[in-house]
Structures are given as C-alpha cells and as structure tokens.
Write a protein that holds these residues in place. Structure first.
Motif, mmCIF file in Angstrom:
data_model
loop_
_atom_site.group_PDB
_atom_site.id
_atom_site.type_symbol
_atom_site.label_atom_id
_atom_site.label_comp_id
_atom_site.label_asym_id
_atom_site.label_seq_id
_atom_site.Cartn_x
_atom_site.Cartn_y
_atom_site.Cartn_z
ATOM 1 N N GLY A 130 -7.862 -21.839 -2.569
ATOM 2 C CA GLY A 130 -8.443 -20.836 -2.447
ATOM 3 C C GLY A 130 -8.165 -19.417 -2.360
ATOM 4 N N THR A 131 -8.586 -17.868 -3.001
ATOM 5 C CA THR A 131 -7.926 -17.099 -3.208
ATOM 6 C C THR A 131 -9.063 -16.146 -2.192
ATOM 7 N N LEU A 132 -8.570 -14.930 -2.147
ATOM 8 C CA LEU A 132 -9.054 -13.686 -0.975
ATOM 9 C C LEU A 132 -7.828 -12.372 -2.040
ATOM 10 N N ASN A 133 -8.960 -11.771 -2.911
ATOM 11 C CA ASN A 133 -8.262 -10.329 -2.797
ATOM 12 C C ASN A 133 -9.183 -9.457 -2.642
ATOM 13 N N ALA A 134 -8.100 -8.166 -2.255
ATOM 14 C CA ALA A 134 -9.657 -6.555 -1.655
ATOM 15 C C ALA A 134 -8.426 -5.929 -2.101
ATOM 16 N N VAL A 135 -9.145 -4.563 -2.721
ATOM 17 C CA VAL A 135 -8.660 -3.585 -3.129
ATOM 18 C C VAL A 135 -9.142 -2.545 -2.350
ATOM 19 N N SER A 136 -8.161 -1.372 -1.730
ATOM 20 C CA SER A 136 -9.416 -0.517 -0.954
ATOM 21 C C SER A 136 -8.848 0.888 -1.201
ATOM 22 N N LEU A 137 -9.405 1.867 -1.014
ATOM 23 C CA LEU A 137 -9.153 3.645 -1.118
ATOM 24 C C LEU A 137 -9.953 4.376 -0.378
ATOM 25 N N ALA A 138 -9.074 5.263 0.256
ATOM 26 C CA ALA A 138 -10.126 5.840 1.377
ATOM 27 C C ALA A 138 -8.773 7.432 1.254
ATOM 28 N N VAL A 139 -9.743 8.055 1.882
ATOM 29 C CA VAL A 139 -9.122 9.551 2.216
ATOM 30 C C VAL A 139 -9.444 10.281 3.839
ATOM 31 N N ASP A 140 -8.550 10.730 4.767
ATOM 32 C CA ASP A 140 -9.143 11.415 5.764
ATOM 33 C C ASP A 140 -8.498 12.695 5.987
ATOM 34 N N TRP A 141 -9.619 13.912 6.992
ATOM 35 C CA TRP A 141 -9.079 14.581 6.558
ATOM 36 C C TRP A 141 -9.242 14.902 7.991
ATOM 37 N N GLN A 142 -8.215 15.718 8.600
ATOM 38 C CA GLN A 142 -8.318 16.365 9.741
ATOM 39 C C GLN A 142 -9.169 17.806 9.784
ATOM 40 N N PHE A 143 -10.015 17.860 10.599
ATOM 41 C CA PHE A 143 -10.415 19.051 10.091
ATOM 42 C C PHE A 143 -10.509 20.121 11.540
ATOM 43 N N GLY A 189 0.562 -1.198 0.039
ATOM 44 C CA GLY A 189 0.281 -0.247 -0.568
ATOM 45 C C GLY A 189 0.718 1.724 0.137
ATOM 46 N N VAL A 190 -0.037 2.952 -0.130
ATOM 47 C CA VAL A 190 0.650 3.598 -0.280
ATOM 48 C C VAL A 190 -0.033 4.574 -0.035
ATOM 49 N N LYS A 191 0.350 5.538 1.497
ATOM 50 C CA LYS A 191 0.465 7.004 1.827
ATOM 51 C C LYS A 191 0.351 8.630 1.790
ATOM 52 N N TYR A 192 -0.224 8.792 1.137
ATOM 53 C CA TYR A 192 0.347 10.050 0.751
ATOM 54 C C TYR A 192 -0.384 11.384 1.549
ATOM 55 N N ALA A 193 0.696 12.415 2.122
ATOM 56 C CA ALA A 193 -0.317 13.888 2.907
ATOM 57 C C ALA A 193 -0.495 14.637 1.894
ATOM 58 N N VAL A 194 -1.516 14.498 1.457
ATOM 59 C CA VAL A 194 -1.315 15.540 0.677
ATOM 60 C C VAL A 194 -1.087 17.562 0.888
ATOM 61 N N THR A 195 -1.897 17.496 2.634
ATOM 62 C CA THR A 195 -1.106 19.116 3.440
ATOM 63 C C THR A 195 -1.678 18.005 4.377
ATOM 64 N N ALA A 196 -0.413 19.062 5.732
ATOM 65 C CA ALA A 196 -0.797 18.068 7.297
ATOM 66 C C ALA A 196 -2.105 17.517 7.871
ATOM 67 N N ASP A 197 -3.192 18.031 6.853
ATOM 68 C CA ASP A 197 -4.475 17.453 7.497
ATOM 69 C C ASP A 197 -4.740 16.873 7.144
ATOM 70 N N LEU A 198 -4.695 16.442 5.300
ATOM 71 C CA LEU A 198 -5.159 15.276 4.855
ATOM 72 C C LEU A 198 -4.622 14.210 4.163
ATOM 73 N N ASP A 199 -4.715 13.502 3.979
ATOM 74 C CA ASP A 199 -4.243 11.897 3.413
ATOM 75 C C ASP A 199 -4.945 11.057 2.723
ATOM 76 N N VAL A 200 -4.496 10.487 1.825
ATOM 77 C CA VAL A 200 -4.888 10.046 0.733
ATOM 78 C C VAL A 200 -4.522 8.566 0.680
ATOM 79 N N THR A 201 -4.614 7.092 1.031
ATOM 80 C CA THR A 201 -4.657 6.260 0.921
ATOM 81 C C THR A 201 -4.883 4.949 0.358
ATOM 82 N N ALA A 202 -3.877 4.237 -0.483
ATOM 83 C CA ALA A 202 -4.754 2.640 -1.283
ATOM 84 C C ALA A 202 -3.329 1.590 -1.264
#
Length: 490
Positions: free
Chosen positions: A438-451, A398-411
């Motif tokens: 057998g297999t399990l595959n999962a993909v996720s995307l999330a945005v978090d904003w500390q307002f 996975g990857v996490k990127y802090a767009v700003t000090a208060d906004l993160d995007v994670t995949a």
C-alpha cells in the motif's frame, strides 16, 4: 504506572533542552526562532507592551518561561469532528473515520501549543546546568494533549460517528513534551529523563514543514519520529548525549526502564552521525544518519472494524520490536532551503509476547490486557508480525523560500510505501487486506507571515491519499485540508 515515572519527571521537571524541541526548533515551518536568553539577547520584558510587541523573553536569573498558542480554522473534504483530548485535534491527514466534508477548529496546525520553563545556569567557564519542562495542550479545550486516551474514548463508537483521534507520545502528562535536565560543556551536552527521540529532533530539523500537524504526515502520524510507532517519539526515562567536533556531530540515546516508568517501550537505543559541508555552490549542505532499535514498542489503535457495520469494539495495543535507519539532507543557500529524507523501518515480533490475562498500563494510564476484550474491552496483540516482518518506507522532499525576512513559502511531498508482508492473502483491490502492499501520497503548500516579533499568521493545505493495504478499512481514501491560523510565541 505513574509513581516512579511522575516522580522522576517532577524532579526533572526542572528538565533540560539543549537541542531542538517543539518550542525551540528553528526549522519549524515558517517559524522564526523563539528568543533564547544570552549575553546578546534582548533584555527581559519590562512591561505588557514589551511582552506583546517586542522579542523580549520572560527571563529572571537565567530561568525563562516560554510558550506557544496556535489556533485557527480548517475545512476537510473527508473528516470527523474536533477532539479536544487528542494532540492533533483534527484529522488533517486522511483517516479511517474521515467520512464527510466539514469545517472545524484548527488547533496546533503549525506547531503544538505549549507552556514551559527552561534555564541555563553557568557554573564554570564553558560549563552550565541546563533544564526544560514543557507541556503541550489544546488551545480550545485547554486540556493537556493526550493521544492514547483520545483513542480509548472512541472504543465501541461506530466508525461513522467517531471524533478525530490519534495515538501520540503526548499522553496527558504535565511533562508531555519534555522534562529533563543535564550539563552542557565544551565536550557536548548530556541530559536525562523525558526527552525527544533523536529521530524526532531530526524530523523538526529536516522536515520542510517542521512536523506541522496540518501540513506534514511526518508531524501528524509520528511513525517516522517514533521508529515506526508514534508513542516512541519521546522517552520518559532516557539518557541523551550530543557533541560536535568541528563540522561533524554525534549523538546517542539510551532509554532505560519500561512501561511502569511511563515509557511506550521496554528499551531503546539510537545513534546519530552527521556533519555540514560549507561553501558548496555558495551554500551549506547538512547530512545526518540515525540508526534506531526499540524493544516492545506500543501502538494503540481500535480493532474490529467490519464494513459497512463499522463498529470498532476493542482498544488494542500492538507490540513489536522495531528498528530503522534514517538518512537526511538539507541544503541552505541564502533565502532558499532544500530538504530530503528517507527512513526504512522494520517491525518484528516483540521480545515479550504477553500471555492471556497479562497486561500493563499504557502511557496515558489506560490498562490494556491480553485476551481481555470480554472483561474491559481491551486487548494486546503480540502476534501481528509472527508470519513475517513488516517493512515500511518513508520518503519526503521539500523546498522553503524566504520571500522576505518575514514571509516564507514552503512546498513538500511525502510518500509512504508498505510491501506485502505476513501470510499470503488476496490483494485484489476489492478485498485489500491491511497486510497487502500500500501507499500514502501527500502534497502540501503553506505560507507563513511573521507580522510582529512574536506573532505569525499562516495559510496552507495538504492533500493526502491512501491506496492498497494502507487504505484497508477506510471510509474514504483521500482528503484535502485548507487551513488558516495564527500563532503567538513568547
């Protein structure tokens, strides 16, 4: 069950957390670390306005009251109704009973709601007593999280009519997160009683989604943090040590006692080695490896599914001796963080195969008995792996990127693989057995904003799909769970 276990946790319910826990892991997805009292920390809250609008802690004489409330709304393409007893509350991950599209409450989507008290009391230069007591709860039902009992509630209910349930190490105890105390020193930190497994600490630190229920199979299932069984993500009677030597770190855990002391195993050992490599292409690379062994591990489920009648009849405790190796990596460079992990798990026959009529109370207090289906609708399965050990592989990146000090995007991407095990069976797609590959595959995307200092809003989704043996008995094989929520941390 509860005499000694509850007494011990009550005494140590003044208990301690020197490493990451649910409420303090600073790598939980998008979460800024909760305020921790120190010489440089903000002064304790002096008013209601301070409490709501600033990062002030509720601290008095080194003792801090803290908590998290996480609530939202979700939609699942193949789901089941909300369950206020379960730790997860909703089936964010595809489950056997997921049968229709529906909206639902979204408790604990990003992190487990909890309330706790912790402290750090110095008694000599470099030395301090530390303690932490924490309980996880559902923000809608206000019930203490109780995964095993949420399974027991659905025994005998048709698969198509079940509510969301999931086994868990949280079993309705007032110390269902942690409840331990110890001593920190220049030589490391030693703590005792109810604690996270080393593998759970590692999931918090190395899962890009921070063990989120809504966006991470590692968080929802608990297979990875529990060395194969989610009930062993935490141990009620254990000793844990963590120490650092320069850029290197070492940790060890020993779980003593058994089921009667509110454990989901009769013994466990874990060893962790790791370190950091600074100034690598401008960033820092962190590496860790954990070896684990858990004896007579317990996993609670419902047995007896027969499609299309789909009537689960028996609450079943499956026992096994589990071992695993977990390898972890994380690279941080400015606003960018990259994550990766792998765990190899082996399930073997248990050291104690219960004879007919023998039984024990699980960590939720529900009694299970070998061969007692006709008496109390329960059974103990000690033979699941007699025909051959089950191997299980878990991989994530996975990857996490802090767009700003208060906004993160994670995949993130997660993959589980189970090779065929046990006695030979027909593994054609039309007759898939649970022992087939057998297999399990999962993909996720999330945005978090500390307002605000203590508030953050988040939105995201996870798509998950099972195939082969891991899809045995499922009504549907995939689901997607767009989820939005609000979290308050103090």
């Amino acid at each position: 069950m509860k005499g000694c276990g509850v007494f011990a946790a009550t005494i140590l319910g003044l208990a301690s957390a020197a490493y990451a826990t649910d409420a303090s892991a600073d790598d939980v997805m998008g979460a800024k670390a909760a305020p921790v009292p120190s010489a440089k920390a903000p002064a304790t809250c002096g008013s209601l306005e301070d409490f709501v609008l600033t990062s002030c802690p509720l601290t008095w004489n080194g003792v801090t009251v803290y908590g998290t409330i996480d609530a939202g709304v979700t939609w699942r393409s193949h789901g089941a109704p909300f369950n206020g007893t379960s730790a997860v509350g909703e089936d964010y991950l595809i489950q056997k009973y997921g049968n229709r599209a529906l909206w639902g409450l979204a408790p604990n989507g990003l992190a487990q709601s909890n309330i706790g008290i912790k402290g750090n009391e110095p008694f000599a230069p470099g030395w301090a007593f530390v303690f932490d007591l924490e309980a996880g709860f559902d923000p809608y039902s206000l019930q203490l999280a109780n995964g095993p009992h949420s399974v027991a509630q659905e025994a005998g209910v048709p698969l198509t009519s079940q509510n969301s349930y999931a086994d868990s190490s949280r079993a309705g105890q007032f110390y269902n997160s942690v409840g331990y105390l110890g001593v920190s020193s220049p030589y490391g930190t030693l703590t005792v009683f109810r604690q996270n497994s080393l593998t759970l600490d590692a999931v918090f630190a190395y899962d890009p989604m921070g063990a989120s229920y809504a966006f991470s199979p590692l968080g929802w299932q608990g297979i990875t943090c529990g060395v194969g069984d989610t009930e062993d993500c935490r141990f009620t009677t254990s000793v844990k040590y963590r120490g650092e030597i320069g850029q290197f770190r070492v940790a060890g855990l020993w779980q003593f006692g058994g089921y009667s002391l509110n454990n989901a195993s009769t013994g466990a050992y874990q060893l962790q080695l790791g370190g950091d490599i600074p100034n690598l292409a401008g960033g820092t690379l962190s590496l860790d490896a954990i070896g684990s062994y858990v004896q007579n591990a317990v996993s609670v489920s419902l047995a007896g599914n027969t499609l299309p009648a789909v009537l689960p009849q028996v609450l079943t405790a499956t026992l096994s001796d589990n071992s695993s190796v977990m390898l972890l990596a994380k690279y941080a460079n400015g606003p960018l963080k990259l994550f990766g992990g792998y765990e190899f798990i082996r399930y073997a026959p248990p050291s104690n195969p219960y004879a007919a009529g023998a039984g024990f109370s699980d960590i939720a207090g529900d009694f299970v008995c070998a061969g007692c289906a006709a008496i109390n609708n329960t059974n103990i399965n000690s033979t699941a792996f007699n025909a051959g050990d089950k191997l299980f592989n878990v991989v994530w990146v996975g990857v996490k990127y802090a767009v700003t000090a208060d906004l993160d995007v994670t995949a993130a991407y997660y993959f589980n693989y189970q090779p065929t095990y046990g006695a030979p069976v027909n593994c054609s797609p039309a007759t898939t057995s649970p022992t087939c590959h057998g297999t399990l595959n999962a993909v996720s995307l999330a945005v978090d904003w500390q307002f605000e200092k203590k508030f953050d809003a988040y939105a995201g989704l996870m798509f998950s799909q099972v195939d082969g043996g891991l899809a045995s008995g499922y009504l549907h094989r995939n689901t997607i769970d767009p989820t939005v929520g609000l979290r308050f941390r103090f």
